[in-house]
Design a protein around this motif. Sequence first.
Motif, short mmCIF file in Angstrom:
data_model
loop_
_atom_site.label_atom_id
_atom_site.label_comp_id
_atom_site.label_asym_id
_atom_site.label_seq_id
_atom_site.Cartn_x
_atom_site.Cartn_y
_atom_site.Cartn_z
N ASP A 290 13.68 19.76 -16.11
CA ASP A 290 14.35 18.55 -15.66
C ASP A 290 13.32 17.53 -15.19
N HIS A 291 13.75 16.59 -14.38
CA HIS A 291 12.88 15.51 -13.94
C HIS A 291 12.90 15.42 -12.41
N THR A 292 11.86 14.83 -11.85
CA THR A 292 11.76 14.67 -10.41
C THR A 292 11.37 13.23 -10.09
N VAL A 293 12.01 12.65 -9.07
CA VAL A 293 11.67 11.32 -8.60
C VAL A 293 10.93 11.47 -7.27
N PHE A 294 9.77 10.83 -7.19
CA PHE A 294 8.98 10.82 -5.97
C PHE A 294 9.04 9.41 -5.38
N VAL A 295 9.30 9.34 -4.07
CA VAL A 295 9.28 8.07 -3.35
C VAL A 295 8.01 8.05 -2.52
N HIS A 296 7.21 7.01 -2.69
CA HIS A 296 5.94 6.91 -1.98
C HIS A 296 6.06 5.87 -0.87
N VAL A 297 5.67 6.30 0.32
CA VAL A 297 5.69 5.44 1.50
C VAL A 297 4.38 5.63 2.26
N LYS A 298 4.10 4.73 3.17
CA LYS A 298 2.91 4.90 4.01
C LYS A 298 3.09 6.11 4.91
N GLN A 299 2.00 6.81 5.16
CA GLN A 299 2.05 8.01 6.00
C GLN A 299 2.65 7.71 7.37
N ILE A 300 2.28 6.60 7.96
CA ILE A 300 2.78 6.28 9.30
C ILE A 300 4.24 5.84 9.28
N GLU A 301 4.80 5.71 8.06
CA GLU A 301 6.21 5.34 7.91
C GLU A 301 6.97 6.43 7.17
N ALA A 302 6.63 7.69 7.43
CA ALA A 302 7.23 8.82 6.71
C ALA A 302 8.74 8.83 6.79
N ARG B 34 0.80 -1.23 0.00
CA ARG B 34 0.00 0.00 0.00
C ARG B 34 0.83 1.28 0.00
N GLY B 35 2.10 1.18 0.28
CA GLY B 35 2.93 2.38 0.30
C GLY B 35 4.26 2.15 -0.38
N ALA B 36 4.25 1.43 -1.48
CA ALA B 36 5.51 1.11 -2.15
C ALA B 36 5.42 1.47 -3.63
N PHE B 37 5.83 2.71 -3.92
CA PHE B 37 5.83 3.20 -5.30
C PHE B 37 7.03 4.11 -5.50
N VAL B 38 7.44 4.22 -6.75
CA VAL B 38 8.41 5.23 -7.17
C VAL B 38 7.81 5.87 -8.42
N THR B 39 7.79 7.19 -8.48
CA THR B 39 7.28 7.89 -9.65
C THR B 39 8.36 8.79 -10.21
N LEU B 40 8.55 8.71 -11.51
CA LEU B 40 9.46 9.60 -12.23
C LEU B 40 8.60 10.55 -13.06
N CYS B 41 8.70 11.84 -12.78
CA CYS B 41 8.00 12.87 -13.55
C CYS B 41 9.02 13.54 -14.47
N VAL B 42 8.70 13.61 -15.75
CA VAL B 42 9.60 14.24 -16.72
C VAL B 42 8.94 15.48 -17.30
N ASN B 43 9.76 16.50 -17.51
CA ASN B 43 9.30 17.77 -18.08
C ASN B 43 8.26 18.46 -17.21
N VAL B 44 8.21 18.08 -15.95
CA VAL B 44 7.22 18.62 -15.03
C VAL B 44 7.71 18.39 -13.61
N ARG B 45 7.28 19.25 -12.69
CA ARG B 45 7.75 19.21 -11.31
C ARG B 45 6.82 18.43 -10.38
N ASP B 46 5.55 18.27 -10.76
CA ASP B 46 4.56 17.73 -9.83
C ASP B 46 3.85 16.50 -10.38
N LEU B 47 3.21 15.76 -9.49
CA LEU B 47 2.51 14.53 -9.86
C LEU B 47 1.25 14.79 -10.68
N GLU B 48 0.73 15.99 -10.60
CA GLU B 48 -0.49 16.32 -11.35
C GLU B 48 -0.18 16.75 -12.79
#
Length: 166
Positions: free
Chosen positions: A132-144, A111-125
Amino acid sequence: MRIVQRLLGIADLQGLEVDFEVRVTSEQVLSALLEVIPDAEWWAEEGRDGSSERGDDPAACLPLRLRGWAMPPQAVEPFFKAVRDNPASARWDFNGWPEAPEVGLGVGGTRGAFVTLCVNVRDLELEEPAADHTVFVHVKQIEAERAPWLAAQVGLTVIGELVMAP
């Protein structure tokens, strides 16, 4: 991609699949993307009508947002090649993160295991253009505390604040 590969290298990749999202503005990019994701879900943007659900012609509905779900990892390279300079993201979804004993965390689950690579944009939306590009690491809220631990495992640091998923 090197950072994503390093993060994936420490993850439990059982069930690995990739989701894609892109804002498309040209027929050329659209055609290339539909070759990579033939069953893509899409919908028109900027107040225009049209969607894959209605069976409309996507080329007649530009600009649009296109998504591909549960794609194999081998589709990542062709996807980013097709995207060109359009804002896009790829999200790797997998079984879990490793144990992080230094911060008191056991193995992280799906439920909290994702990696997102955004290209040509700064945000997930895909709204804030970037050169440039941004890497987002997704984790469970209680495991911030897992996010900075993961970044350290691949020789990096977290550069943003914790963002809660909607």
